[in-house]
Scaffold this active site. Structure first.
Site, PDB file in Angstrom:
ATOM      1  N   HIS A 102       0.852  -1.191   0.000  1.00 28.36           N
ATOM      2  CA  HIS A 102       0.000   0.000   0.000  1.00 28.36           C
ATOM      3  C   HIS A 102       0.881   1.232   0.000  1.00 28.36           C
ATOM      4  O   HIS A 102       1.895   1.292   0.690  1.00 28.36           O
ATOM      5  CB  HIS A 102      -0.969   0.021   1.191  1.00 28.36           C
ATOM      6  CG  HIS A 102      -0.334  -0.284   2.514  1.00 28.36           C
ATOM      7  ND1 HIS A 102      -0.054  -1.570   2.923  1.00 28.36           N
ATOM      8  CD2 HIS A 102       0.075   0.525   3.520  1.00 28.36           C
ATOM      9  CE1 HIS A 102       0.503  -1.537   4.116  1.00 28.36           C
ATOM     10  NE2 HIS A 102       0.604  -0.270   4.498  1.00 28.36           N
ATOM     11  N   HIS A 104       0.986   5.040   1.005  1.00 26.18           N
ATOM     12  CA  HIS A 104       0.329   6.079   1.799  1.00 26.18           C
ATOM     13  C   HIS A 104       0.415   7.406   1.035  1.00 26.18           C
ATOM     14  O   HIS A 104       1.513   7.810   0.621  1.00 26.18           O
ATOM     15  CB  HIS A 104       1.040   6.287   3.134  1.00 26.18           C
ATOM     16  CG  HIS A 104       0.979   5.128   4.092  1.00 26.18           C
ATOM     17  ND1 HIS A 104       0.129   5.096   5.173  1.00 26.18           N
ATOM     18  CD2 HIS A 104       1.680   3.968   4.139  1.00 26.18           C
ATOM     19  CE1 HIS A 104       0.313   3.969   5.857  1.00 26.18           C
ATOM     20  NE2 HIS A 104       1.261   3.265   5.252  1.00 26.18           N
TER      21      HIS A 104
HETATM   22  P1  5GP Z   1       1.427   0.288   7.405  1.00 30.69           P
HETATM   23  O1  5GP Z   1       1.754   0.628   8.822  1.00 30.69           O
HETATM   24  O2  5GP Z   1       1.332  -1.203   7.189  1.00 30.69           O
HETATM   25  O3  5GP Z   1       2.300   0.946   6.382  1.00 30.69           O
HETATM   26  O4  5GP Z   1       0.000   0.916   7.142  1.00 30.69           O
HETATM   27  C1  5GP Z   1      -1.187   0.261   7.387  1.00 30.69           C
HETATM   28  C2  5GP Z   1      -2.249   1.332   7.502  1.00 30.69           C
HETATM   29  O5  5GP Z   1      -3.501   0.693   7.387  1.00 30.69           O
HETATM   30  C3  5GP Z   1      -2.245   2.068   8.843  1.00 30.69           C
HETATM   31  O6  5GP Z   1      -2.024   3.457   8.606  1.00 30.69           O
HETATM   32  C4  5GP Z   1      -3.623   1.774   9.420  1.00 30.69           C
HETATM   33  O7  5GP Z   1      -4.196   2.883  10.065  1.00 30.69           O
HETATM   34  C5  5GP Z   1      -4.431   1.349   8.206  1.00 30.69           C
HETATM   35  N1  5GP Z   1      -5.471   0.390   8.478  1.00 30.69           N
HETATM   36  C6  5GP Z   1      -5.367  -0.718   9.261  1.00 30.69           C
HETATM   37  N2  5GP Z   1      -6.529  -1.390   9.268  1.00 30.69           N
HETATM   38  C7  5GP Z   1      -7.381  -0.687   8.469  1.00 30.69           C
HETATM   39  C8  5GP Z   1      -8.753  -0.898   8.077  1.00 30.69           C
HETATM   40  O8  5GP Z   1      -9.422  -1.859   8.462  1.00 30.69           O
HETATM   41  N3  5GP Z   1      -9.291   0.036   7.241  1.00 30.69           N
HETATM   42  C9  5GP Z   1      -8.583   1.118   6.802  1.00 30.69           C
HETATM   43  N4  5GP Z   1      -9.228   1.962   5.991  1.00 30.69           N
HETATM   44  N5  5GP Z   1      -7.285   1.331   7.131  1.00 30.69           N
HETATM   45  C10 5GP Z   1      -6.705   0.439   7.969  1.00 30.69           C
END
Ligand code: 5GP
Ligand code: ZN
Length: 116
Positions: A102, A104
């Site tokens: 993903h 951001h």
């Molecule tokens: P990472 O830390 O893996 O780069 O980012 C994962 C992101 O996914 C986090 O910013 C977190 O807030 C978001 N996230 C986690 N679970 C969910 C969800 O169920 N729905 C949405 N829309 N975002 C999520």
């Protein structure tokens, strides 16, 4: 991947605030936003994280970037005076918590550097 949260958001099995769909990507609002604009752009195809990207994924990775730009334009942060941050987290030290690639898209306020 049947047990992947973001695959389930892509398929519609889990609800999300989707802001854009393209043939290869889906963009939705982060549930825990770090800034006024915080959107995640994911490929529809499951790729674990940025360290798993191979040359065969090039079209999808390009589409992640063009979708991110379109999201920034839609959210009003794409002008020369504003701007935004694009982030791929990889692994525990970067706090990568969801194992589906993903991008951001973060903006709407002045960022700090380096990130914490
Ligand atoms: P990472 O830390 O893996 O780069 O980012 C994962 C992101 O996914 C986090 O910013 C977190 O807030 C978001 N996230 C986690 N679970 C969910 C969800 O169920 N729905 C949405 N829309 N975002 C999520
Ligand atoms: Zn997945």
């Amino acid at each position: 991947m049947t047990d992947c949260l973001f695959c389930k958001i892509v398929s519609g099995d889990v609800d999300a605030d989707v802001v854009m769909r393209t043939p290869g990507t889906v963009a939705f609002k982060d549930i825990n936003p770090a800034a006024p604009v915080h959107v995640l752009v994911v490929p529809r195809r499951h790729i674990e994280n940025a360290a798993f990207v191979e040359p065969e994924h090039a079209p999808e990775v390009a589409e992640l970037l063009t979708s991110a730009r379109a999201v920034a334009e839609m959210e009003g942060i794409a002008s020369e005076e504003r701007g935004y941050r694009l982030v791929f987290n990889v692994g525990p030290d970067a706090l990568n918590s969801v194992p589906h690639l993903h991008l951001h898209v973060i903006g709407g306020r002045k960022m700090t550097w380096p990130p914490g």
